[in-house]
Design an enzyme around this catalytic site. Structure first.
Site, PDB file in Angstrom:
ATOM      1  N   GLU A  85      -6.376   6.868  -0.845  1.00  0.00           N
ATOM      2  CA  GLU A  85      -6.223   5.691   0.010  1.00  0.00           C
ATOM      3  C   GLU A  85      -6.878   4.457  -0.607  1.00  0.00           C
ATOM      4  OE1 GLU A  85      -4.322   5.395   2.582  1.00  0.00           O
ATOM      5  OE2 GLU A  85      -3.752   7.500   2.517  1.00  0.00           O
ATOM      6  N   HIS A 129       1.779   4.487  -2.903  1.00  0.00           N
ATOM      7  CA  HIS A 129       1.814   5.946  -2.724  1.00  0.00           C
ATOM      8  C   HIS A 129       3.091   6.532  -3.324  1.00  0.00           C
ATOM      9  CE1 HIS A 129      -1.785   6.473  -0.457  1.00  0.00           C
ATOM     10  NE2 HIS A 129      -1.385   5.845   0.626  1.00  0.00           N
ATOM     11  N   HIS A 161       0.841  -1.204   0.000  1.00  0.00           N
ATOM     12  CA  HIS A 161       0.000   0.000   0.000  1.00  0.00           C
ATOM     13  C   HIS A 161       0.876   1.254   0.000  1.00  0.00           C
ATOM     14  CE1 HIS A 161      -3.386   2.585   1.608  1.00  0.00           C
ATOM     15  NE2 HIS A 161      -2.330   3.251   2.046  1.00  0.00           N
ATOM     16  N   GLU A 162       1.871   1.293   0.888  1.00  0.00           N
ATOM     17  CA  GLU A 162       2.726   2.472   0.993  1.00  0.00           C
ATOM     18  C   GLU A 162       3.600   2.656  -0.245  1.00  0.00           C
ATOM     19  OE1 GLU A 162       2.191   4.623   3.137  1.00  0.00           O
ATOM     20  OE2 GLU A 162       0.901   3.458   4.459  1.00  0.00           O
TER      21      GLU A 162
END
Length: 308
Positions: free
Chosen positions: A223, A151, A147-148
């Site tokens: 998100e 980003h 997930h990070e």
């Protein structure tokens, strides 16, 4: 953006693009209105100077984003020798995503969380807390890191910093207009015209309110997009879903004092360090846990279907 193997989402991308366009139009509109207001007071160049100053602040926030975030969380960069398992996991995920490896950091915090920041993929850093390392198993931590890394690959720090420009400028103007109030300010032509400082204050407050709400919408889309991209990269959406549930549950046991200490980082965290409140509001930086779990469940069902 450099091409990676992170899956895209045309619908989310379109919605994020629309919000970015609206925020850009808001910034241009604010400067245009200010030029009109100051032109009537005999100082049309002030609006341009304010606009340039606002962009300068935005640039500085973007340029120093990694240092500011690391300092806020008391995080430190760690080497492969200091955190071999964490580095190994990020190495594998970066190879899977075909993206450059960011720096790796650890924050000594009981709050289980993670965030990514940095002005570009080459300057990015992914940080995890000691709390999240104790809370999650390997598959769950992998889902969080994917997930990070999404980003980082999608340059979300740049996106959110640029998107915040109208709000930053409006906030600066609202603060500056107080000095006009204290010192009398300038009046527009006409005996019954409002003082310039009051007009600037009103325009700034309206702009800030609109920018605030649009930024929250953009943050929630961002998100959801990272959840989706991370889940498809690892092909284990259930692991990320389990991680989100564990993180949220553990946060509810953390003392309020510790949560307040990390409050400034909530927009960056994979899950905001907030206890006992609903996130189903216009002002939340993240989608509700239910919405995130629903999306991940759909991805799990999709991956479980036989092909052909």
């Amino acid at each position: 953006m450099a091409r990676t193997r992170f899956v895209g989402d045309a619908g989310l991308t379109a919605r994020m693009t629309l919000v970015m366009f609206l925020l850009g139009a808001l910034f241009v509109g604010l400067v245009a209105v200010l030029m009109g207001v100051f032109a009537q007071s005999g100082s049309p160049g002030i609006a341009l100077l304010i606009g340039v100053g606002g962009l300068g602040v935005v640039w500085w926030q973007w340029y120093s984003s990694d240092k500011v975030a690391m300092r806020a969380m008391g995080a430190r960069e760690v080497s492969p020798e200091q955190a071999p398992e964490l580095h190994g996991m990020i190495d594998r995920l970066c190879a899977m995503a075909d993206m450059p490896k960011p720096r790796v950091g650890v924050s000594d915090s009981h709050v289980p969380n993670a965030f990514a920041t940095g002005r570009s993929p080459d300057r990015a850093i992914v940080v995890v807390t000691t709390g999240i390392l104790r809370t999650l198993d390997a598959e769950e931590l992998e889902g969080v890191l994917a997930h990070e890394l999404s980003h980082v690959a999608h340059r979300d720090v740049l996106v959110m910093t640029v998107a915040s420009s109208a709000g930053i400028l409006a906030g600066m103007l609202a603060q500056g207009s107080r000095y006009g109030m204290f010192f009398g300010g300038n009046r527009r032509d006409g005996n019954n015209a409002l003082p310039v400082w009051l007009l600037v204050l009103l325009v700034s407050l309206v702009t800030y309110a609109i920018s605030f709400l649009l930024l929250k919408v953009l943050s929630r889309y961002r998100e959801l997009s990272a959840d989706r991209a991370g889940a498809y990269l690892t092909m284990k959406p259930q692991a990320l879903a389990s991680a989100l549930q564990k993180i949220t549950g553990e946060i509810n046991t953390i003392p309020d004092r510790d949560l307040r200490a990390s409050k400034s980082m909530n927009a960056f965290f994979i899950a905001p360090a907030i206890k006992g409140v609903s996130l189903k509001t216009l002002t939340s930086t993240h989608p509700s846990l239910e919405q995130r779990l629903e999306q991940l469940a759909k991805i799990q069902a999709e991956l479980g279907r036989p092909t052909g």
